[in-house]
Design a protein around this motif. Structure first.
Motif, short mmCIF file in Angstrom:
data_model
loop_
_atom_site.label_atom_id
_atom_site.label_comp_id
_atom_site.label_asym_id
_atom_site.label_seq_id
_atom_site.Cartn_x
_atom_site.Cartn_y
_atom_site.Cartn_z
N SER A 112 0.86 -1.18 0.00
CA SER A 112 0.00 0.00 0.00
C SER A 112 0.90 1.23 0.00
CB SER A 112 -0.89 0.00 1.25
OG SER A 112 -1.55 1.23 1.40
N MET A 113 0.80 2.05 -1.05
CA MET A 113 1.72 3.16 -1.25
C MET A 113 0.99 4.51 -1.12
SD MET A 113 4.42 1.40 -1.75
CE MET A 113 5.55 0.43 -2.74
N PRO A 114 1.32 5.34 -0.12
CA PRO A 114 0.66 6.63 0.04
C PRO A 114 1.29 7.76 -0.75
CG PRO A 114 2.08 6.26 1.90
CD PRO A 114 2.17 5.02 1.04
N TYR A 115 2.29 7.45 -1.58
CA TYR A 115 2.96 8.53 -2.33
C TYR A 115 3.54 7.94 -3.60
CZ TYR A 115 5.54 12.94 -2.90
OH TYR A 115 5.99 14.16 -3.34
N ASP A 116 3.39 8.69 -4.72
CA ASP A 116 4.09 8.32 -5.95
C ASP A 116 4.58 9.58 -6.64
OD1 ASP A 116 1.57 9.21 -6.84
OD2 ASP A 116 1.52 7.81 -8.53
N SER A 117 5.63 9.43 -7.42
CA SER A 117 6.21 10.53 -8.19
C SER A 117 6.92 9.93 -9.39
CB SER A 117 7.17 11.38 -7.34
OG SER A 117 8.28 10.60 -6.90
N VAL A 118 7.24 10.79 -10.36
CA VAL A 118 7.87 10.35 -11.60
C VAL A 118 9.21 11.05 -11.76
CG1 VAL A 118 7.58 10.14 -14.11
CG2 VAL A 118 5.57 10.08 -12.61
N PHE A 126 8.31 6.27 -8.90
CA PHE A 126 8.73 6.00 -7.53
C PHE A 126 7.49 5.88 -6.65
CE2 PHE A 126 12.19 9.01 -8.99
CZ PHE A 126 13.14 8.03 -9.23
N THR A 127 7.48 4.93 -5.72
CA THR A 127 6.40 4.82 -4.74
C THR A 127 7.00 4.54 -3.37
OG1 THR A 127 6.12 2.47 -5.34
CG2 THR A 127 4.60 4.06 -6.33
N ALA A 160 7.97 5.04 5.66
CA ALA A 160 8.39 5.85 4.50
C ALA A 160 7.15 6.56 3.97
CB ALA A 160 8.99 4.95 3.43
N HIS A 161 7.19 7.90 3.94
CA HIS A 161 5.96 8.64 3.64
C HIS A 161 5.98 9.36 2.29
CE1 HIS A 161 2.06 9.99 4.60
NE2 HIS A 161 2.18 9.86 5.90
N ALA A 162 7.12 9.47 1.64
CA ALA A 162 7.19 10.13 0.34
C ALA A 162 8.49 9.71 -0.33
CB ALA A 162 7.13 11.65 0.49
N ILE A 163 8.58 9.98 -1.62
CA ILE A 163 9.81 9.73 -2.37
C ILE A 163 9.83 10.68 -3.56
CG2 ILE A 163 8.67 7.81 -3.58
CD1 ILE A 163 11.50 6.54 -3.87
N LEU A 164 10.93 11.43 -3.71
CA LEU A 164 10.97 12.47 -4.73
C LEU A 164 12.40 12.71 -5.19
CD1 LEU A 164 8.91 14.44 -6.08
CD2 LEU A 164 9.56 16.12 -4.34
#
Length: 390
Positions: A112-118, A126-127, A160-164
């Motif tokens: 279950s991923m609460p954050y995604d970015s490209v 990224f998740t 882990a709450h975000a990835i950027l």
């Protein structure tokens, strides 16, 4: 899968019908998407950039607990993460004339991923998983869709709450709320692989609970919103190595608000462990910060706090990037998501406990917000993306 025409009303229906019939093009080329976690769908709107007004386009099904979304660099695709099982990411093509979404693919996610970015190349998604204590990198095909499983899954500290990725696309950062640290990685844009930097992590302030982050417009600084204290921390980024150095921290919640530091929350959708004790009653209201956004000019920064449902405004010093707290504004109940349009003219806020979106005009001289209007939205309104049509 298309946005249903029976969900369209008024001007939204007329303009979309003209476009589909090959008539006059839709004047609005800016679209707003909001994920509705409880309804399991995504609301879409056309935005009038001269006034900030939103016209509903319709809804499209996604899945229960659809939450984080990200947009491809070419603004042709929307990637929406579903946090109910089976965990997955859905790729939607964005019609540049109408804003309509068409689902193109579904790909599995490892948790279950609460954050995604490209990443900046548009080749990797990224998740981050709060409950699973992990991050993942999924490949994006040449056609712009995510169809394959993750090519890399890495364990992290707790929550882990975000990835950027930073603006150079060389470094990636992951705030760990429970472990109270920010992980730092080197990123290979050719292979999509992440490698721990040296050091692999930098500590947050005592009890902070780092959650979301944004980069300064010149990429010299990283700003981190801390969920449990509401503090916004500033880190300098070494342009050669990507290593972070703490500079300072500014409170987003003034003392007179009467809130005390918060505690880590259970993951969304999780059930209490068998035999677990019931949580103890606590009459003290706690800080519960959520989202962080910077204007494209880099002059103003905004954060949200969910307990009192407020948006905080900070000014950013042009030479040093130093933040100064200015004021806060009441907004939609339990504001999890905010987003600023590409021109820096408007800020949109959603509330998980509200059935409305708020649109604000940003004063370009001082960053102050003036509410323009409120618009209907689905249940559990969560993540917002504003897309300028290519």
């Amino acid at each position: 899968m298309r946005l249903s025409l029976n969900a369209l009303t008024g001007l939204g229906f007329a303009t979309l019908a003209l476009a589909m019939a090959g008539g006059a093009p839709v004047a609005a080329k800016t679209f707003v998407y909001v994920s509705n976690a409880q309804d399991g769908n995504i609301d879409a709107y056309a935005m009038d950039k001269s006034s900030g007004a939103l016209t509903p386009i319709g809804k499209i099904d996604a899945g229960k607990l659809v939450m984080p979304m990200a947009v491809s660099p070419n603004r042709k695709f929307l990637y929406a993460v579903v946090r109910s099982e089976p965990f997955r990411v859905l790729t939607y093509a964005i019609d540049p004339a109408t804003g309509a979404l068409t689902q193109k693919a579904s790909a599995p996610l490892p948790d279950s991923m609460p954050y995604d970015s490209v990443d900046a190349t548009g080749r990797f998604l990224f998740t981050a998983s709060y409950g699973g204590d992990k991050i993942a990198v999924s490949p994006i095909g040449e056609s712009g869709v995510v169809e394959a499983a993750a090519i890399q899954v890495l364990p992290t500290g707790r929550n882990a709450h975000a990835i950027l990725a930073d603006r150079t696309n060389k470094f990636v950062y992951v705030p760990n709320l429970g472990a109270n640290q920010i992980l730092q990685f080197l990123f290979d844009a050719k292979t999509g692989k992440l490698t721990p930097n040296a050091p692999a992590a930098v500590p947050a302030g005592p009890g902070d609970g780092p959650r979301h982050l944004v980069f300064a417009s010149d990429n010299k600084y990283l700003y981190v919103l801390n969920e449990l204290t509401g503090n916004v921390a500033q880190f300098a980024i070494d342009q050669g190595t990507g290593v972070l150095t703490a500079i300072g921290s500014v409170a987003s919640v003034p003392p007179e608000a009467g809130l005390v530091p918060g505690k880590p929350q259970a993951p969304v959708g999780s059930a209490p462990a068998p035999g677990a004790a019931a949580p103890q009653a606590d009459d003290k209201l706690k800080i519960w910060a959520a989202d962080l956004q910077l204007t494209p000019s880099g002059k103003f920064l905004y954060s949200t706090e969910r307990t009192l449902s407020k948006i905080a405004l900070f000014s950013v010093a042009p030479a040093t990037g130093t933040l100064t707290y200015v004021t806060n504004y009441p907004t939609e109940k339990q504001p999890r998501g905010i987003r600023i349009d590409a021109s820096g003219s408007y800020l949109i806020a959603s509330g998980e406990k509200s059935d409305r979106l708020s649109v604000y005009r940003i004063d370009q001289s001082n960053g102050r917000l003036a509410e323009i209007n409120r618009y209907p939205v689905g249940n559990g309104a969560n993540w917002i993306e504003i897309v300028e049509a290519p």
